[in-house]
Design a protein around this motif. Structure first.
Motif, PDB file in Angstrom:
ATOM      1  N   GLN A  26       0.840  -1.193   0.000  1.00 12.73           N
ATOM      2  CA  GLN A  26       0.000   0.000   0.000  1.00 12.73           C
ATOM      3  C   GLN A  26       0.878   1.247   0.000  1.00 12.73           C
ATOM      4  O   GLN A  26       1.926   1.277   0.650  1.00 12.73           O
ATOM      5  CB  GLN A  26      -0.879   0.053   1.248  1.00 12.73           C
ATOM      6  N   ALA A  27       0.429   2.269  -0.725  1.00 14.75           N
ATOM      7  CA  ALA A  27       1.162   3.540  -0.757  1.00 14.75           C
ATOM      8  C   ALA A  27       1.353   4.075   0.658  1.00 14.75           C
ATOM      9  O   ALA A  27       2.405   4.637   0.985  1.00 14.75           O
ATOM     10  CB  ALA A  27       0.414   4.550  -1.620  1.00 14.75           C
ATOM     11  N   LYS A  28       0.363   3.871   1.502  1.00 21.86           N
ATOM     12  CA  LYS A  28       0.425   4.316   2.894  1.00 21.86           C
ATOM     13  C   LYS A  28       1.619   3.668   3.617  1.00 21.86           C
ATOM     14  O   LYS A  28       2.332   4.328   4.381  1.00 21.86           O
ATOM     15  CB  LYS A  28      -0.888   3.928   3.582  1.00 21.86           C
ATOM     16  N   GLN A  29       1.872   2.392   3.352  1.00 16.84           N
ATOM     17  CA  GLN A  29       2.998   1.692   3.987  1.00 16.84           C
ATOM     18  C   GLN A  29       4.339   2.208   3.456  1.00 16.84           C
ATOM     19  O   GLN A  29       5.309   2.312   4.208  1.00 16.84           O
ATOM     20  CB  GLN A  29       2.885   0.195   3.760  1.00 16.84           C
ATOM     21  N   VAL A  30       4.384   2.525   2.164  1.00 16.12           N
ATOM     22  CA  VAL A  30       5.597   3.097   1.578  1.00 16.12           C
ATOM     23  C   VAL A  30       5.887   4.433   2.259  1.00 16.12           C
ATOM     24  O   VAL A  30       7.023   4.711   2.659  1.00 16.12           O
ATOM     25  CB  VAL A  30       5.463   3.279   0.046  1.00 16.12           C
ATOM     26  N   ALA A  31       4.848   5.249   2.406  1.00 14.69           N
ATOM     27  CA  ALA A  31       4.999   6.567   3.042  1.00 14.69           C
ATOM     28  C   ALA A  31       5.470   6.420   4.487  1.00 14.69           C
ATOM     29  O   ALA A  31       6.364   7.157   4.929  1.00 14.69           O
ATOM     30  CB  ALA A  31       3.687   7.337   2.979  1.00 14.69           C
ATOM     31  N   GLU A  32       4.903   5.475   5.220  1.00 12.00           N
ATOM     32  CA  GLU A  32       5.300   5.262   6.613  1.00 12.00           C
ATOM     33  C   GLU A  32       6.770   4.838   6.704  1.00 12.00           C
ATOM     34  O   GLU A  32       7.510   5.323   7.562  1.00 12.00           O
ATOM     35  CB  GLU A  32       4.400   4.213   7.273  1.00 12.00           C
ATOM     36  N   ALA A  33       7.192   3.955   5.822  1.00 13.73           N
ATOM     37  CA  ALA A  33       8.577   3.468   5.830  1.00 13.73           C
ATOM     38  C   ALA A  33       9.549   4.606   5.531  1.00 13.73           C
ATOM     39  O   ALA A  33      10.596   4.731   6.180  1.00 13.73           O
ATOM     40  CB  ALA A  33       8.748   2.342   4.817  1.00 13.73           C
ATOM     41  N   LEU A  34       9.208   5.461   4.565  1.00 13.57           N
ATOM     42  CA  LEU A  34      10.106   6.557   4.195  1.00 13.57           C
ATOM     43  C   LEU A  34      10.075   7.691   5.214  1.00 13.57           C
ATOM     44  O   LEU A  34      11.059   8.420   5.352  1.00 13.57           O
ATOM     45  CB  LEU A  34       9.798   7.039   2.779  1.00 13.57           C
ATOM     46  N   THR A  35       8.986   7.837   5.920  1.00 16.98           N
ATOM     47  CA  THR A  35       8.937   8.797   7.022  1.00 16.98           C
ATOM     48  C   THR A  35       9.890   8.340   8.120  1.00 16.98           C
ATOM     49  O   THR A  35      10.694   9.121   8.628  1.00 16.98           O
ATOM     50  CB  THR A  35       7.505   8.936   7.587  1.00 16.98           C
ATOM     51  N   LYS A  36       9.828   7.057   8.439  1.00 19.36           N
ATOM     52  CA  LYS A  36      10.691   6.493   9.478  1.00 19.36           C
ATOM     53  C   LYS A  36      12.167   6.529   9.057  1.00 19.36           C
ATOM     54  O   LYS A  36      13.029   6.934   9.817  1.00 19.36           O
ATOM     55  CB  LYS A  36      10.268   5.049   9.761  1.00 19.36           C
ATOM     56  N   GLU A  37      12.442   6.142   7.808  1.00 21.96           N
ATOM     57  CA  GLU A  37      13.823   6.033   7.327  1.00 21.96           C
ATOM     58  C   GLU A  37      14.455   7.384   7.005  1.00 21.96           C
ATOM     59  O   GLU A  37      15.621   7.618   7.313  1.00 21.96           O
ATOM     60  CB  GLU A  37      13.838   5.154   6.074  1.00 21.96           C
ATOM     61  N   LEU A  38      13.676   8.284   6.351  1.00 16.55           N
ATOM     62  CA  LEU A  38      14.255   9.524   5.829  1.00 16.55           C
ATOM     63  C   LEU A  38      13.621  10.806   6.364  1.00 16.55           C
ATOM     64  O   LEU A  38      14.081  11.896   6.037  1.00 16.55           O
ATOM     65  CB  LEU A  38      14.151   9.527   4.294  1.00 16.55           C
ATOM     66  N   GLY A  39      12.546  10.669   7.123  1.00 20.75           N
ATOM     67  CA  GLY A  39      11.885  11.848   7.655  1.00 20.75           C
ATOM     68  C   GLY A  39      10.975  12.557   6.649  1.00 20.75           C
ATOM     69  O   GLY A  39      10.582  13.694   6.859  1.00 20.75           O
ATOM     70  N   TRP A  40      10.659  11.870   5.545  1.00 24.75           N
ATOM     71  CA  TRP A  40       9.785  12.480   4.535  1.00 24.75           C
ATOM     72  C   TRP A  40       8.357  12.540   5.049  1.00 24.75           C
ATOM     73  O   TRP A  40       7.913  11.673   5.804  1.00 24.75           O
ATOM     74  CB  TRP A  40       9.784  11.653   3.258  1.00 24.75           C
ATOM     75  N   ASN A  41       7.612  13.560   4.565  1.00 22.34           N
ATOM     76  CA  ASN A  41       6.195  13.575   4.905  1.00 22.34           C
ATOM     77  C   ASN A  41       5.422  12.756   3.859  1.00 22.34           C
ATOM     78  O   ASN A  41       5.935  12.448   2.783  1.00 22.34           O
ATOM     79  CB  ASN A  41       5.648  15.003   5.069  1.00 22.34           C
ATOM     80  N   LYS A  42       4.210  12.419   4.211  1.00 24.84           N
ATOM     81  CA  LYS A  42       3.378  11.548   3.375  1.00 24.84           C
ATOM     82  C   LYS A  42       3.182  12.125   1.965  1.00 24.84           C
ATOM     83  O   LYS A  42       3.251  11.396   0.976  1.00 24.84           O
ATOM     84  CB  LYS A  42       2.031  11.336   4.072  1.00 24.84           C
ATOM     85  N   ASN A  43       2.962  13.424   1.866  1.00 24.02           N
ATOM     86  CA  ASN A  43       2.712  14.047   0.557  1.00 24.02           C
ATOM     87  C   ASN A  43       3.911  13.914  -0.379  1.00 24.02           C
ATOM     88  O   ASN A  43       3.738  13.730  -1.580  1.00 24.02           O
ATOM     89  CB  ASN A  43       2.348  15.526   0.729  1.00 24.02           C
ATOM     90  N   THR A  44       5.108  14.004   0.161  1.00 23.48           N
ATOM     91  CA  THR A  44       6.318  13.847  -0.651  1.00 23.48           C
ATOM     92  C   THR A  44       6.344  12.458  -1.273  1.00 23.48           C
ATOM     93  O   THR A  44       6.568  12.294  -2.480  1.00 23.48           O
ATOM     94  CB  THR A  44       7.586  14.063   0.205  1.00 23.48           C
ATOM     95  N   THR A  45       6.097  11.451  -0.454  1.00 33.16           N
ATOM     96  CA  THR A  45       6.111  10.071  -0.944  1.00 33.16           C
ATOM     97  C   THR A  45       5.023   9.848  -1.979  1.00 33.16           C
ATOM     98  O   THR A  45       5.270   9.234  -3.025  1.00 33.16           O
ATOM     99  CB  THR A  45       5.958   9.082   0.227  1.00 33.16           C
ATOM    100  N   TYR A  46       3.827  10.343  -1.729  1.00 31.09           N
ATOM    101  CA  TYR A  46       2.727  10.159  -2.683  1.00 31.09           C
ATOM    102  C   TYR A  46       3.038  10.838  -4.022  1.00 31.09           C
ATOM    103  O   TYR A  46       2.739  10.311  -5.083  1.00 31.09           O
ATOM    104  CB  TYR A  46       1.411  10.688  -2.101  1.00 31.09           C
ATOM    105  N   THR A  47       3.667  12.008  -3.965  1.00 34.88           N
ATOM    106  CA  THR A  47       4.064  12.703  -5.191  1.00 34.88           C
ATOM    107  C   THR A  47       5.061  11.863  -5.979  1.00 34.88           C
ATOM    108  O   THR A  47       4.951  11.722  -7.209  1.00 34.88           O
ATOM    109  CB  THR A  47       4.681  14.082  -4.858  1.00 34.88           C
ATOM    110  N   LEU A  48       6.025  11.271  -5.279  1.00 33.27           N
ATOM    111  CA  LEU A  48       7.025  10.438  -5.945  1.00 33.27           C
ATOM    112  C   LEU A  48       6.401   9.169  -6.516  1.00 33.27           C
ATOM    113  O   LEU A  48       6.756   8.741  -7.622  1.00 33.27           O
ATOM    114  CB  LEU A  48       8.154  10.098  -4.976  1.00 33.27           C
ATOM    115  N   ILE A  49       5.485   8.574  -5.794  1.00 35.93           N
ATOM    116  CA  ILE A  49       4.793   7.383  -6.306  1.00 35.93           C
ATOM    117  C   ILE A  49       4.049   7.741  -7.587  1.00 35.93           C
ATOM    118  O   ILE A  49       4.136   7.027  -8.593  1.00 35.93           O
ATOM    119  CB  ILE A  49       3.820   6.808  -5.250  1.00 35.93           C
ATOM    120  N   LYS A  50       3.336   8.863  -7.581  1.00 42.02           N
ATOM    121  CA  LYS A  50       2.585   9.275  -8.770  1.00 42.02           C
ATOM    122  C   LYS A  50       3.507   9.559  -9.947  1.00 42.02           C
ATOM    123  O   LYS A  50       3.187   9.241 -11.091  1.00 42.02           O
ATOM    124  CB  LYS A  50       1.707  10.482  -8.445  1.00 42.02           C
ATOM    125  N   ARG A  51       4.677  10.131  -9.671  1.00 41.64           N
ATOM    126  CA  ARG A  51       5.665  10.380 -10.722  1.00 41.64           C
ATOM    127  C   ARG A  51       6.146   9.065 -11.332  1.00 41.64           C
ATOM    128  O   ARG A  51       6.293   8.939 -12.549  1.00 41.64           O
ATOM    129  CB  ARG A  51       6.851  11.150 -10.137  1.00 41.64           C
TER     130      ARG A  51
END
Length: 122
Positions: A26-51
């Motif tokens: 799930q995109a939500k799980q990707v966002a959670e992992a990258l928040t934990k690993e890199l400090g990214w916010n959810k919107n950043t991850t979702y933007t990258l997934i969409k790209r």
């Protein structure tokens, strides 16, 4: 899909790494992992997934915004290696190899493994 046509940036590769390791997620799980690993916010991850979806690197399915890598990690590694060799070493694999080997003392086991790799190529 032609692996040469998909150019992924470092930030997109972080997203892809999770999909390559975990499979369909799930995109939500990707966002959670990258928040934990890199400090990214959810919107950043979702933007990258969409790209990545736009580039054809990720497939999205429903329900729950499931993400799956469409290109194998090996294809991306090969394309990135080819680009490095061409850009920095004028297409010379032996120059890249010499540069890599000149940076670090290799163990006898590593030297033997490299000899095996070269022998397999001959």
């Amino acid at each position: 899909m032609d692996k040469k046509t998909v150019k992924l940036f470092d930030s997109e590769l972080k997203v892809m790494d999770i999909l390559w390791k975990e499979g369909e997620v799930q995109a939500k799980q990707v966002a959670e992992a990258l928040t934990k690993e890199l400090g990214w916010n959810k919107n950043t991850t979702y933007t990258l997934i969409k790209r990545c979806i736009k580039k054809g690197a990720i497939e999205r399915s429903e329900p729950h915004f499931m993400c799956r890598a469409l290109i194998p990690k090996e294809d991306v590694q090969e394309a990135e290696t080819d680009e490095l060799i061409n850009k920095i070493y004028d297409g010379s694999v032996d120059q890249l190899f010499a540069a890599l080997l000149g940076r670090k003392k290799l163990s006898p086991k590593q030297i033997e493994r490299l000899k095996q790799i070269v022998a397999e190529l001959e």
